[in-house]
Write a protein that holds these residues in place. Structure first.
Motif, PDB file in Angstrom:
ATOM      1  N   ARG A  20      -4.451   7.860  -2.137  1.00 42.97           N
ATOM      2  CA  ARG A  20      -3.807   8.834  -3.015  1.00 42.97           C
ATOM      3  C   ARG A  20      -3.372  10.085  -2.250  1.00 42.97           C
ATOM      4  NH1 ARG A  20      -8.521   7.676  -5.231  1.00 42.97           N
ATOM      5  NH2 ARG A  20      -9.237   9.845  -5.175  1.00 42.97           N
ATOM      6  N   GLY A  51      -1.131   4.448  -1.711  1.00 40.72           N
ATOM      7  CA  GLY A  51      -1.680   4.156  -3.026  1.00 40.72           C
ATOM      8  C   GLY A  51      -3.185   4.010  -3.054  1.00 40.72           C
ATOM      9  N   ARG A  76       4.241   3.412  -0.842  1.00 39.34           N
ATOM     10  CA  ARG A  76       5.470   3.523  -1.624  1.00 39.34           C
ATOM     11  C   ARG A  76       6.369   4.574  -0.975  1.00 39.34           C
ATOM     12  NH1 ARG A  76       7.059   1.875  -6.429  1.00 39.34           N
ATOM     13  NH2 ARG A  76       4.933   1.147  -6.912  1.00 39.34           N
ATOM     14  N   ARG A  94       0.807  -1.225   0.000  1.00 41.12           N
ATOM     15  CA  ARG A  94       0.000   0.000   0.000  1.00 41.12           C
ATOM     16  C   ARG A  94       0.838   1.271   0.000  1.00 41.12           C
ATOM     17  NH1 ARG A  94      -5.151   1.365   3.968  1.00 41.12           N
ATOM     18  NH2 ARG A  94      -5.358   3.567   3.406  1.00 41.12           N
ATOM     19  N   ARG A 135       3.797   7.423  -0.051  1.00 40.59           N
ATOM     20  CA  ARG A 135       2.554   7.670  -0.783  1.00 40.59           C
ATOM     21  C   ARG A 135       1.589   6.528  -0.537  1.00 40.59           C
ATOM     22  NH1 ARG A 135      -0.228  11.981  -2.735  1.00 40.59           N
ATOM     23  NH2 ARG A 135      -1.588  11.374  -4.462  1.00 40.59           N
TER      24      ARG A 135
END
Length: 519
Positions: free
Chosen positions: A60, A57, A36, A34, A55
């Motif tokens: 967002r 994912g 990054r 999930r 980040r």
């Protein structure tokens, strides 16, 4: 320019070799795929905690990750990590501007693969701004600025201690400086054995760092020089290192670091009180201190952050004082004007009185008639915005759909993996009106039954949640739901429709909102 944070990370990672560190690199994905990793912002070696910006994912948005590195076979390390994760989970419901909100806590087998060499992850809101380490990289801060920067963080610690929580503000790389000039705990996750007194020492250490550019506690980043030690084995006070540091503020830092049995500050509440007093004293003397060219004080231009806004009661008192002074001034000028008119009128010998009056068609009607009353009924707001003070926005471009008169157009929340308030306390839309009005009810049309909402009043177009007031609440039944407002609700220019529980599938939609004004 190479910052101290970059230098510190280079030194820390050069030692390398820790379990799980081999894949903690920018671009790597952890937490069941999930998160990054984007950039590393520090390493708290005492806890094996690597501090990353990442980040999310699924939602967002950027988040702050406190990644606990270690092998599950190391029983003591694994036990310490579990304690840290438990403490972070307890803080998930704690909200304060001085601390990033904990969004999620991942444990072994629940988002963390033990084969990766990780023991857990604390996920928090990303805090925009500047690293604390970078803030003092060039030179220490002026005393008054340092004190005001620290006050919001000290207030968060005091509130947390009242709630029975320890925040863990004893490492400089866990702290960031917000754009409005305040310190914030950006990477939560206290040490397993930490007690409230450790938070007090951490605040004193941060103040020492701001005043001197040196870190007085063990376990700090390698790039920050440690505080000098006197021949007697004690930390040298800030005022002895820099003669521009007021004695009162130097004493606050030292008393926070010292043993409480010999006069040290014991609680965060005491620290906050003493800090505020010392900050006021520093502000009063800031512009009185002479700067002698060629001395230590003559450093040229000094970059500082904007001090946080002072408390509201003082601003109100100042506003009242200015208003009274303005009224008195106008009264004096009016009296002088009338005196001059009488004086020159008598001397002129005209014997008559000059009367200036408005024509019957304009001025007399305006003065004798009150302004027309506003009609009761629906009142369309001047604007509608998405309101999400505790996280990333959810489809802000569609917020205006709730008052466009078309029930087919919707404002939708994002689809969340967990029900509120696990990730955030809520979200909603804020309606702004041309002027304050008294409302009797708010009607919400929604295709999302089971959604719970609150109607809140606000005093500004961008308020903190704590600055809004709940005036009605209930569950949306699907279709049109009307919320009656109490008769004693004061007129308001801003109303918030605040969602506290999402509908089916952890997602809600609002088609139309109608605001009914009283007579």
């Amino acid at each position: 320019m190479t910052t101290r944070r970059t230098e510190s990370l280079t030194g820390q990672l050069a030692h390398g070799g820790g379990a799980g560190e081999h894949f903690l690199l920018p671009g790597a994905v952890i937490g069941d795929g999930r998160y990054r990793l984007l950039a590393q912002f520090g390493v708290d070696e005492r806890a094996g905690a690597h501090l990353w910006r990442a980040r999310d994912g699924q939602l967002r948005r950027d988040v702050a990750l406190t990644v606990l590195v270690g092998r599950s076979s190391d029983a003591q390390r694994a036990q310490d990590a579990r304690r840290t994760l438990e403490r972070a989970a307890h803080a998930a419901r704690f909200t304060h501007a001085g601390m990033a909100r904990v969004l999620d806590v991942l444990t072994l087998g629940n988002g963390v693969d033990p084969n990766e060499g990780l023991l857990g992850i604390v996920v928090a809101d990303w805090s925009t701004g500047t690293d604390l380490v970078d803030l003092v990289a060039e030179h220490p801060l002026p005393a008054a600025n340092a004190a005001r920067l620290l006050e919001p963080l000290a207030a968060a610690v005091e509130r947390a201690h009242v709630a029975g929580l320890v925040l863990g503000v004893d490492h400089p790389q866990r702290i960031r400086v917000t754009p409005d000039g305040a310190l914030r705990l950006a990477f939560p996750g206290p040490l397993p054995e930490a007690v409230p007194r450790d938070d007090v020492k951490g605040l004193g250490a941060i103040l020492y760092l701001l005043l001197t550019g040196r870190w007085p506690l063990p376990g700090g980043p390698a790039a920050i020089p440690g505080a000098p030690i006197s021949p007697a084995g004690a930390i040298v006070p800030p005022e002895a290192l820099h003669n521009h540091v007021p004695h009162e503020l130097s004493a606050v830092a030292m008393r926070s670091l010292e043993d409480t049995s010999i006069g040290g500050i014991r609680t965060s509440a005491t620290l906050l009180t003493v800090l505020d007093q010392a900050a006021e004293s520093a502000e009063q003397t800031e512009f009185m201190r002479p700067v002698v060219p060629g001395t230590e004080d003559d450093d040229g231009p000094v970059w500082t952050t904007r001090p946080p806004v002072r408390d509201k009661s003082r601003r109100r008192k100042l506003a009242v004082g200015v208003t009274v002074l303005a009224i008195a001034t106008v009264g004096v000028l009016a009296w002088v004007g009338m005196t001059l008119i009488d004086f020159f009128g008598d001397e002129g010998g005209s014997g008559g009185t000059v009367v200036v009056s408005a024509s019957p068609e304009t001025g007399s009607q305006t003065e004798s008639q009150p302004p027309p009353a506003q009609p009761a009924g629906p009142l369309k707001p001047a604007g509608v915005t998405e309101y999400n003070p505790e996280g990333e926005e959810d489809n802000p471009e569609d917020a205006g759909n709730v008052t466009d008169g078309d029930p087919e157009t919707l404002w939708k929340t994002d689809k969340y993996q967990q029900q509120l308030p696990a990730l955030k306390p809520g979200l909603g839309v804020l309606a702004s009106f041309a002027e304050p009005a008294r409302f009797t009810s708010v009607a919400v049309e929604s295709p999302s039954p089971g959604t719970f909402v609150e109607i809140r009043t606000a005093s500004s177009p961008d308020p903190e949640l704590a600055e809004t007031t709940v005036v009605a609440k209930g569950e949306l039944r699907g279709g049109r739901t009307e919320f009656e407002l109490p008769d004693d609700v004061e007129p308001s220019q801003y109303l918030v429709v605040w969602i506290t529980k999402l509908g089916e599938g952890n997602q809600s939609s609002i088609a139309e909102v109608e605001f009914i004004r009283a007579k």
